[in-house]
Design a protein around this motif. Structure first.
Motif, PDB file in Angstrom:
ATOM      1  N   MET A   1      13.046 -17.709  -2.778  1.00 34.63           N
ATOM      2  CA  MET A   1      12.271 -17.464  -1.583  1.00 34.63           C
ATOM      3  C   MET A   1      10.796 -17.341  -1.972  1.00 34.63           C
ATOM      4  O   MET A   1      10.449 -16.561  -2.837  1.00 34.63           O
ATOM      5  CB  MET A   1      12.744 -16.187  -0.913  1.00 34.63           C
ATOM      6  CG  MET A   1      14.217 -16.165  -0.540  1.00 34.63           C
ATOM      7  SD  MET A   1      14.597 -17.215   0.836  1.00 34.63           S
ATOM      8  CE  MET A   1      14.372 -16.093   2.171  1.00 34.63           C
ATOM      9  N   CYS A   2       9.955 -18.083  -1.303  1.00 30.41           N
ATOM     10  CA  CYS A   2       8.533 -18.097  -1.623  1.00 30.41           C
ATOM     11  C   CYS A   2       7.687 -17.539  -0.487  1.00 30.41           C
ATOM     12  O   CYS A   2       6.468 -17.655  -0.522  1.00 30.41           O
ATOM     13  CB  CYS A   2       8.079 -19.514  -1.940  1.00 30.41           C
ATOM     14  SG  CYS A   2       8.871 -20.176  -3.408  1.00 30.41           S
ATOM     15  N   GLU A   3       8.301 -16.957   0.516  1.00 32.65           N
ATOM     16  CA  GLU A   3       7.541 -16.449   1.643  1.00 32.65           C
ATOM     17  C   GLU A   3       6.886 -15.116   1.275  1.00 32.65           C
ATOM     18  O   GLU A   3       7.305 -14.443   0.348  1.00 32.65           O
ATOM     19  CB  GLU A   3       8.440 -16.231   2.872  1.00 32.65           C
ATOM     20  CG  GLU A   3       9.128 -17.463   3.360  1.00 32.65           C
ATOM     21  CD  GLU A   3      10.441 -17.718   2.641  1.00 32.65           C
ATOM     22  OE1 GLU A   3      11.110 -16.767   2.231  1.00 32.65           O
ATOM     23  OE2 GLU A   3      10.782 -18.893   2.495  1.00 32.65           O
ATOM     24  N   ALA A   4       5.873 -14.762   2.067  1.00 31.92           N
ATOM     25  CA  ALA A   4       5.173 -13.493   1.849  1.00 31.92           C
ATOM     26  C   ALA A   4       4.998 -12.783   3.189  1.00 31.92           C
ATOM     27  O   ALA A   4       4.952 -13.421   4.242  1.00 31.92           O
ATOM     28  CB  ALA A   4       3.804 -13.746   1.223  1.00 31.92           C
ATOM     29  N   ASN A   5       4.903 -11.476   3.122  1.00 31.40           N
ATOM     30  CA  ASN A   5       4.536 -10.684   4.291  1.00 31.40           C
ATOM     31  C   ASN A   5       3.023 -10.533   4.275  1.00 31.40           C
ATOM     32  O   ASN A   5       2.427 -10.303   3.217  1.00 31.40           O
ATOM     33  CB  ASN A   5       5.205  -9.318   4.267  1.00 31.40           C
ATOM     34  CG  ASN A   5       6.705  -9.414   4.451  1.00 31.40           C
ATOM     35  OD1 ASN A   5       7.204 -10.360   5.037  1.00 31.40           O
ATOM     36  ND2 ASN A   5       7.425  -8.440   3.941  1.00 31.40           N
ATOM     37  N   VAL A   6       2.407 -10.655   5.448  1.00 36.13           N
ATOM     38  CA  VAL A   6       0.947 -10.574   5.542  1.00 36.13           C
ATOM     39  C   VAL A   6       0.571  -9.290   6.269  1.00 36.13           C
ATOM     40  O   VAL A   6       1.096  -8.991   7.342  1.00 36.13           O
ATOM     41  CB  VAL A   6       0.364 -11.802   6.270  1.00 36.13           C
ATOM     42  CG1 VAL A   6      -1.145 -11.680   6.408  1.00 36.13           C
ATOM     43  CG2 VAL A   6       0.712 -13.080   5.506  1.00 36.13           C
ATOM     44  N   TYR A   7      -0.339  -8.552   5.644  1.00 34.38           N
ATOM     45  CA  TYR A   7      -0.807  -7.284   6.175  1.00 34.38           C
ATOM     46  C   TYR A   7      -2.304  -7.363   6.430  1.00 34.38           C
ATOM     47  O   TYR A   7      -3.028  -8.049   5.700  1.00 34.38           O
ATOM     48  CB  TYR A   7      -0.541  -6.151   5.181  1.00 34.38           C
ATOM     49  CG  TYR A   7       0.906  -5.991   4.827  1.00 34.38           C
ATOM     50  CD1 TYR A   7       1.718  -5.118   5.522  1.00 34.38           C
ATOM     51  CD2 TYR A   7       1.473  -6.738   3.793  1.00 34.38           C
ATOM     52  CE1 TYR A   7       3.063  -4.972   5.202  1.00 34.38           C
ATOM     53  CE2 TYR A   7       2.815  -6.600   3.462  1.00 34.38           C
ATOM     54  CZ  TYR A   7       3.594  -5.709   4.171  1.00 34.38           C
ATOM     55  OH  TYR A   7       4.925  -5.577   3.855  1.00 34.38           O
ATOM     56  N   LEU A   8      -2.772  -6.639   7.444  1.00 35.60           N
ATOM     57  CA  LEU A   8      -4.198  -6.539   7.752  1.00 35.60           C
ATOM     58  C   LEU A   8      -4.610  -5.093   7.539  1.00 35.60           C
ATOM     59  O   LEU A   8      -3.928  -4.173   8.003  1.00 35.60           O
ATOM     60  CB  LEU A   8      -4.456  -6.958   9.198  1.00 35.60           C
ATOM     61  CG  LEU A   8      -5.909  -6.961   9.657  1.00 35.60           C
ATOM     62  CD1 LEU A   8      -6.711  -8.034   8.920  1.00 35.60           C
ATOM     63  CD2 LEU A   8      -5.986  -7.190  11.159  1.00 35.60           C
ATOM     64  N   LEU A   9      -5.709  -4.902   6.818  1.00 37.19           N
ATOM     65  CA  LEU A   9      -6.230  -3.552   6.624  1.00 37.19           C
ATOM     66  C   LEU A   9      -6.850  -3.064   7.921  1.00 37.19           C
ATOM     67  O   LEU A   9      -7.683  -3.753   8.512  1.00 37.19           O
ATOM     68  CB  LEU A   9      -7.274  -3.531   5.505  1.00 37.19           C
ATOM     69  CG  LEU A   9      -6.757  -3.767   4.091  1.00 37.19           C
ATOM     70  CD1 LEU A   9      -7.920  -3.767   3.115  1.00 37.19           C
ATOM     71  CD2 LEU A   9      -5.733  -2.720   3.701  1.00 37.19           C
TER      72      LEU A   9
END
Length: 64
Positions: A1-9
């Motif tokens: 799996m190469c997906e990532a979770n994206v977060y915003l500060l």
């Protein structure tokens, strides 16, 4: 799996989940467009602050 979770500060410096299972990060003049494996898309006026690919995390910060 190469997906990532994206977060915003947020303003307090905390990470807020924006989109999970992201497989495309598309830079543009108006910011960054994210697309995940479920074909959900979000465009943010943000820039990449940190990418931790082994941890499957991308941290963004607002540019406004």
């Amino acid at each position: 799996m190469c997906e990532a979770n994206v977060y915003l500060l947020d303003e307090a410096g905390s990470e807020v989940l924006i989109l999970d299972s992201v497989d495309k990060v598309i830079p543009g003049e108006d910011g960054i467009t994210l697309e995940n494996i479920y074909s959900e898309r979000k465009t943010l006026r943000a820039r990449i602050k940190l990418m931790e690919l082994v941890e499957h995390r991308i941290i963004l910060e607002n540019i406004d």
